[in-house]
Write a protein that holds these residues in place. Structure first.
Motif, PDB file in Angstrom:
ATOM      1  N   GLY A   1      73.684  32.169   4.127  1.00 53.68           N
ATOM      2  CA  GLY A   1      72.954  33.087   4.659  1.00 53.68           C
ATOM      3  C   GLY A   1      72.025  32.493   6.085  1.00 53.68           C
ATOM      4  O   GLY A   1      71.880  33.187   7.040  1.00 53.68           O
ATOM      5  N   LEU A   2      71.375  31.387   5.923  1.00 52.77           N
ATOM      6  CA  LEU A   2      70.507  30.653   6.670  1.00 52.77           C
ATOM      7  C   LEU A   2      71.668  30.216   8.103  1.00 52.77           C
ATOM      8  O   LEU A   2      71.000  30.204   9.271  1.00 52.77           O
ATOM      9  CB  LEU A   2      69.851  29.501   6.306  1.00 52.77           C
ATOM     10  CG  LEU A   2      69.002  29.860   5.333  1.00 52.77           C
ATOM     11  CD1 LEU A   2      68.390  28.526   4.569  1.00 52.77           C
ATOM     12  CD2 LEU A   2      67.855  30.648   5.683  1.00 52.77           C
ATOM     13  N   THR A   3      72.706  29.718   7.798  1.00 52.79           N
ATOM     14  CA  THR A   3      73.402  29.495   8.920  1.00 52.79           C
ATOM     15  C   THR A   3      74.064  30.499   9.793  1.00 52.79           C
ATOM     16  O   THR A   3      73.949  30.527  11.004  1.00 52.79           O
ATOM     17  CB  THR A   3      74.881  28.850   8.353  1.00 52.79           C
ATOM     18  OG1 THR A   3      74.551  27.529   7.716  1.00 52.79           O
ATOM     19  CG2 THR A   3      75.747  28.300   9.740  1.00 52.79           C
ATOM     20  N   LEU A   4      74.219  31.765   9.032  1.00 56.14           N
ATOM     21  CA  LEU A   4      74.624  33.147   9.880  1.00 56.14           C
ATOM     22  C   LEU A   4      73.413  33.559  10.602  1.00 56.14           C
ATOM     23  O   LEU A   4      73.475  33.965  11.856  1.00 56.14           O
ATOM     24  CB  LEU A   4      74.943  34.142   8.980  1.00 56.14           C
ATOM     25  CG  LEU A   4      76.149  34.102   8.264  1.00 56.14           C
ATOM     26  CD1 LEU A   4      76.496  35.221   7.076  1.00 56.14           C
ATOM     27  CD2 LEU A   4      77.283  34.478   9.310  1.00 56.14           C
TER      28      LEU A   4
ATOM     29  N   LEU B   1      68.403  37.278   2.995  1.00 55.47           N
ATOM     30  CA  LEU B   1      69.261  36.919   1.932  1.00 55.47           C
ATOM     31  C   LEU B   1      69.671  35.487   1.469  1.00 55.47           C
ATOM     32  O   LEU B   1      69.642  35.034   0.345  1.00 55.47           O
ATOM     33  CB  LEU B   1      70.568  37.646   2.174  1.00 55.47           C
ATOM     34  CG  LEU B   1      70.838  38.889   2.308  1.00 55.47           C
ATOM     35  CD1 LEU B   1      72.232  39.392   2.697  1.00 55.47           C
ATOM     36  CD2 LEU B   1      70.537  39.607   0.840  1.00 55.47           C
ATOM     37  N   GLY B   2      69.607  34.657   2.287  1.00 54.57           N
ATOM     38  CA  GLY B   2      69.705  33.337   2.129  1.00 54.57           C
ATOM     39  C   GLY B   2      68.472  32.640   1.319  1.00 54.57           C
ATOM     40  O   GLY B   2      68.555  31.809   0.401  1.00 54.57           O
ATOM     41  N   LEU B   3      67.165  33.090   1.678  1.00 53.34           N
ATOM     42  CA  LEU B   3      66.038  32.641   1.156  1.00 53.34           C
ATOM     43  C   LEU B   3      65.998  33.105  -0.200  1.00 53.34           C
ATOM     44  O   LEU B   3      65.606  32.569  -1.425  1.00 53.34           O
ATOM     45  CB  LEU B   3      64.785  33.277   1.893  1.00 53.34           C
ATOM     46  CG  LEU B   3      63.472  32.858   1.177  1.00 53.34           C
ATOM     47  CD1 LEU B   3      63.252  31.334   1.286  1.00 53.34           C
ATOM     48  CD2 LEU B   3      62.426  33.595   2.044  1.00 53.34           C
TER      49      LEU B   3
ATOM     50  N   PHE C   1      68.500  31.277  -2.350  1.00 55.10           N
ATOM     51  CA  PHE C   1      67.953  30.117  -2.823  1.00 55.10           C
ATOM     52  C   PHE C   1      66.901  30.012  -3.896  1.00 55.10           C
ATOM     53  O   PHE C   1      66.918  29.378  -4.885  1.00 55.10           O
ATOM     54  CB  PHE C   1      67.315  29.410  -1.566  1.00 55.10           C
ATOM     55  CG  PHE C   1      66.680  28.018  -1.601  1.00 55.10           C
ATOM     56  CD1 PHE C   1      67.508  26.966  -1.909  1.00 55.10           C
ATOM     57  CD2 PHE C   1      65.513  27.732  -1.518  1.00 55.10           C
ATOM     58  CE1 PHE C   1      67.398  25.698  -2.184  1.00 55.10           C
ATOM     59  CE2 PHE C   1      65.015  26.411  -1.990  1.00 55.10           C
ATOM     60  CZ  PHE C   1      65.819  25.344  -2.174  1.00 55.10           C
ATOM     61  N   LEU C   2      65.982  30.943  -3.978  1.00 61.53           N
ATOM     62  CA  LEU C   2      65.032  31.056  -4.820  1.00 61.53           C
ATOM     63  C   LEU C   2      65.507  31.420  -6.098  1.00 61.53           C
ATOM     64  O   LEU C   2      64.772  31.194  -7.203  1.00 61.53           O
ATOM     65  CB  LEU C   2      63.784  31.932  -4.349  1.00 61.53           C
ATOM     66  CG  LEU C   2      63.054  31.603  -3.131  1.00 61.53           C
ATOM     67  CD1 LEU C   2      62.064  32.538  -2.582  1.00 61.53           C
ATOM     68  CD2 LEU C   2      62.328  30.145  -3.348  1.00 61.53           C
ATOM     69  N   CYS C   3      66.430  32.336  -6.218  1.00 63.71           N
ATOM     70  CA  CYS C   3      67.046  32.657  -7.495  1.00 63.71           C
ATOM     71  C   CYS C   3      67.642  31.583  -8.426  1.00 63.71           C
ATOM     72  O   CYS C   3      67.633  31.762  -9.495  1.00 63.71           O
ATOM     73  CB  CYS C   3      68.026  34.025  -7.015  1.00 63.71           C
ATOM     74  SG  CYS C   3      67.564  35.426  -6.908  1.00 63.71           S
ATOM     75  N   GLY C   4      67.868  30.450  -7.719  1.00 62.83           N
ATOM     76  CA  GLY C   4      68.382  29.511  -8.310  1.00 62.83           C
ATOM     77  C   GLY C   4      67.474  28.287  -8.686  1.00 62.83           C
ATOM     78  O   GLY C   4      67.829  27.464  -9.330  1.00 62.83           O
ATOM     79  N   THR C   5      66.129  28.807  -8.610  1.00 66.45           N
ATOM     80  CA  THR C   5      64.936  27.821  -9.057  1.00 66.45           C
ATOM     81  C   THR C   5      65.146  27.366 -10.648  1.00 66.45           C
ATOM     82  O   THR C   5      65.001  26.034 -10.685  1.00 66.45           O
ATOM     83  CB  THR C   5      63.680  28.345  -8.873  1.00 66.45           C
ATOM     84  OG1 THR C   5      63.583  28.936  -7.441  1.00 66.45           O
ATOM     85  CG2 THR C   5      62.393  27.459  -9.210  1.00 66.45           C
ATOM     86  N   ARG C   6      65.448  28.322 -11.479  1.00 63.64           N
ATOM     87  CA  ARG C   6      65.572  27.776 -12.848  1.00 63.64           C
ATOM     88  C   ARG C   6      66.652  27.009 -13.238  1.00 63.64           C
ATOM     89  O   ARG C   6      66.889  26.244 -14.268  1.00 63.64           O
ATOM     90  CB  ARG C   6      65.588  28.878 -13.738  1.00 63.64           C
ATOM     91  CG  ARG C   6      66.568  29.855 -13.317  1.00 63.64           C
ATOM     92  CD  ARG C   6      66.554  31.113 -14.590  1.00 63.64           C
ATOM     93  NE  ARG C   6      67.743  31.848 -14.477  1.00 63.64           N
ATOM     94  CZ  ARG C   6      68.021  32.838 -15.211  1.00 63.64           C
ATOM     95  NH1 ARG C   6      67.256  32.933 -16.472  1.00 63.64           N
ATOM     96  NH2 ARG C   6      69.100  33.352 -15.079  1.00 63.64           N
ATOM     97  N   PHE C   7      67.428  26.684 -12.186  1.00 64.29           N
ATOM     98  CA  PHE C   7      68.698  25.931 -12.476  1.00 64.29           C
ATOM     99  C   PHE C   7      68.712  24.506 -11.780  1.00 64.29           C
ATOM    100  O   PHE C   7      69.494  23.718 -12.053  1.00 64.29           O
ATOM    101  CB  PHE C   7      70.071  26.606 -11.951  1.00 64.29           C
ATOM    102  CG  PHE C   7      70.299  28.230 -12.616  1.00 64.29           C
ATOM    103  CD1 PHE C   7      70.838  27.990 -14.040  1.00 64.29           C
ATOM    104  CD2 PHE C   7      70.148  29.133 -12.094  1.00 64.29           C
ATOM    105  CE1 PHE C   7      71.180  29.199 -14.567  1.00 64.29           C
ATOM    106  CE2 PHE C   7      70.311  30.379 -12.763  1.00 64.29           C
ATOM    107  CZ  PHE C   7      70.832  30.296 -14.056  1.00 64.29           C
TER     108      PHE C   7
END
Length: 567
Positions: free
Chosen positions: A37-40, A219-221, A224-230
């Protein structure tokens, strides 16, 4: 790349507070999804910045190329700053999160300049004529603020995200597999942004194109934040750059101290003493730096630790600094290898703007997308080098293709690409004269932009040789404590190259008439021939440096750098 994605990584461990699995391949979808997402988002605005400045802000073509070079250079410098902040203070997660928000703010502002007519000047009736309405100070302020924020945000995520992803694994082979997938997705997203989003910007609207960049960033951000707990979080360990600075300060502070020949008593090796640091004894080369590790009264506490960190360093830290000094000449030759590429990339877009970019009756290549040929060429060449050239070379010579040899081939291909560029530009200028277009700014020369492909292909093949060669050399030769710094050296090379490229273009404009704002009335081919000469001289300098250089890690220099070398 291997099949490691098909199963959970054995390194994922259990969090003591919740029993949740952290780290390993569980984090991969979130990190690479955010990367895509961030690269796009970044590629969508950065790759087409020159065209946007020319068409929407009436910036003169050479000035637009200069601005683009500065932005590209900054986007390579800022990752180094982001890495230092992540290592020393905040950690990768915080740096990525904050930088993603900064880039989002910058791209939103950029989208606003494309949306509201009050934020940009009126389009010129005839480029270069008196009918152009000047851009106001407020319009420039908003434009450059948006570019600065987007560039800072890009710099804080590009390499820091790779570091965080690698931190999710402890097995070097698993980390290598992650990097393969990481760079594959990085290249794939870059190709999509340079083609699809740039096409939308030029053929539909800038507002929609930048809007897609905003959506991609969001979307990229979010991913990324959705994976915080992992995620597995590592505490900041301090930047290696601080240790390097300490060596300089300590050796300067003790510049009048007389050298001691008693290596066992008068030099500081840390708590472990000499027995734990067998390989780190004061070497004779750059002997003036040894003073930084020489003990004086008041330097050591009663428990054996350092009392004044900026007046005493370990012998290991001094030797690490010396390693950087030994490799500095080779590194400097790579700067003048990257500078022609930086100049070439911006000038090629200006060439494309004056050429027939149609492929068939209905499709027109966006000028900003022309550089995608370099990415495709590099990706294909990397595969051929790894699977064909290296094995053939080994069979023919009985040795592996060394990092220095790969870099040398990159130098040769770079010079060749500049020569081909000069020949193609000479042909374009002949077409300009034959159709009497010299005094018509923005006139399209009846010559297909496909003529630019060979030079771009050669640039891509050259990058497939010298950039991986440099990464391999620095990673192999740098001390273990500075391995993360080795990748930052590449970022510094790219950044400095773009800044020098800006300086080269300014110098050419001041002392010659080769680069007027209307390149149809200039001598761009002479600029490329100048780069051929500079590249040839730099290649000679590189050969001298490579001949005099002695591998610090002799074993690593002779090992197979490819996948089979890990077996």
């Amino acid at each position: 790349m291997d099949g490691s994605l098909s199963h959970n990584d054995h390194e994922a461990h259990t969090s003591s507070d919740s029993g949740r699995r952290r780290g390993g391949w569980n984090t991969f979808p979130f990190i690479t999804g955010a990367l895509a997402g961030l690269t796009l988002a970044a590629g969508g605005w950065l790759s087409n910045l020159i065209v946007y400045l020319i068409q929407e802000f009436n910036v003169k073509s050479i000035d637009a190329a200069q601005i683009s070079n500065i932005v590209a250079g900054s986007s390579s410098f800022f990752p180094v700053i982001g890495a230092i902040i992540a290592d020393s203070f905040l950690g990768p997660f915080s740096v990525i999160s904050i930088s993603s928000c900064i880039s989002l703010l910058g791209i939103v502002l950029l989208a606003l300049t494309a949306t509201f007519n009050s934020l940009k000047p009126q389009t010129c009736v005839n480029d270069g004529s008196e009918l152009c309405k000047p851009t106001s100070t407020i319009q420039y302020a908003i434009l450059y603020t948006s570019i600065a924020l987007a560039t800072i945000g890009l710099g804080g995520t590009r390499y820091t995200m790779a570091t965080m992803g690698a931190n999710q694994f402890k097995n070097p082979k698993t980390q290598a597999s992650f990097f393969n997938w990481y760079f594959f997705i990085l290249y794939a997203a870059s190709v999509v942004s340079i083609t699809v989003i740039v096409y939308v910007e030029e053929n539909v609207s800038w507002k929609l194109g930048f809007g897609l960049c905003v959506i991609a960033n969001i979307l990229g951000l979010v991913i990324f934040l959705c994976g915080t707990r992992f995620y597995r979080f590592d505490k900041p360990q301090g930047s290696p750059f601080v240790d390097l600075a300490r060596v300089v300060v300590a050796s300067t502070w003790k510049r009048n101290l007389q050298h001691s020949s008693d290596e066992s008593k008068d030099y500081y090796y840390g708590h472990g003493g000499v027995t734990d640091m067998v390989d780190a004894t004061p070497s004779k080369s750059f002997g003036f730096l040894n003073r930084a590790a020489q003990k004086t009264e008041g330097d050591i506490k009663s428990d054996g630790s350092i009392a004044k960190p900026w007046r005493l360093c370990t012998v290991q830290q001094v030797e690490d600094f010396k390693t950087l000094m030994r490799i500095l000449p080779l590194w400097s030759s790579s700067i003048f290898l990257g500078t022609p590429i930086a100049v070439h990339s911006s000038l090629t877009i200006l060439q494309a703007l004056t050429m027939d970019r149609h492929i068939g009756p209905h499709f027109k290549i966006p000028a900003g997308s022309i550089l995608v040929i370099v990415l495709i060429s590099t990706a294909i060449s990397l595969t051929l080098i790894d699977r064909f050239l290296c094995p053939v070379w080994q069979k023919m010579t009985g040795r592996f293709l060394t990092s220095l040899q790969r870099i040398g081939l990159g130098h040769v291909l770079n010079v060749l690409s500049m020569a081909v560029s000069a020949l193609v530009e000479s042909k374009r200028l002949r077409a300009v004269k034959s159709y009497h277009l010299q005094d018509q700014p923005g006139a399209i020369v009846p010559m297909l932009a496909l003529w630019l492909f060979p030079q771009l292909v050669l640039v891509g093949i050259g990058e497939a040789f010298h950039f991986p060669g440099q990464v391999s050399l620095y990673y192999q030769e740098f001390p273990v404590s500075l391995r993360s710094t080795s990748t930052a050296m590449i970022a510094l090379i790219v950044g400095i190259s773009f800044y020098l490229g800006t300086g080269v273009i300014d110098l050419v404009r001041k002392v010659t008439r080769w680069l007027p704002d209307n390149i149809n009335n200039g001598k761009l081919d002479n600029v490329y021939w100048m780069l051929v000469v500079v590249g040839g001289l730099n290649f000679g300098y590189y050969l001298v440096c490579a001949k005099l250089y002695k591998y610090q890690n002799v074993k690593g220099a002779n090992e197979n750098p490819g996948p089979e070398g890990d077996k």
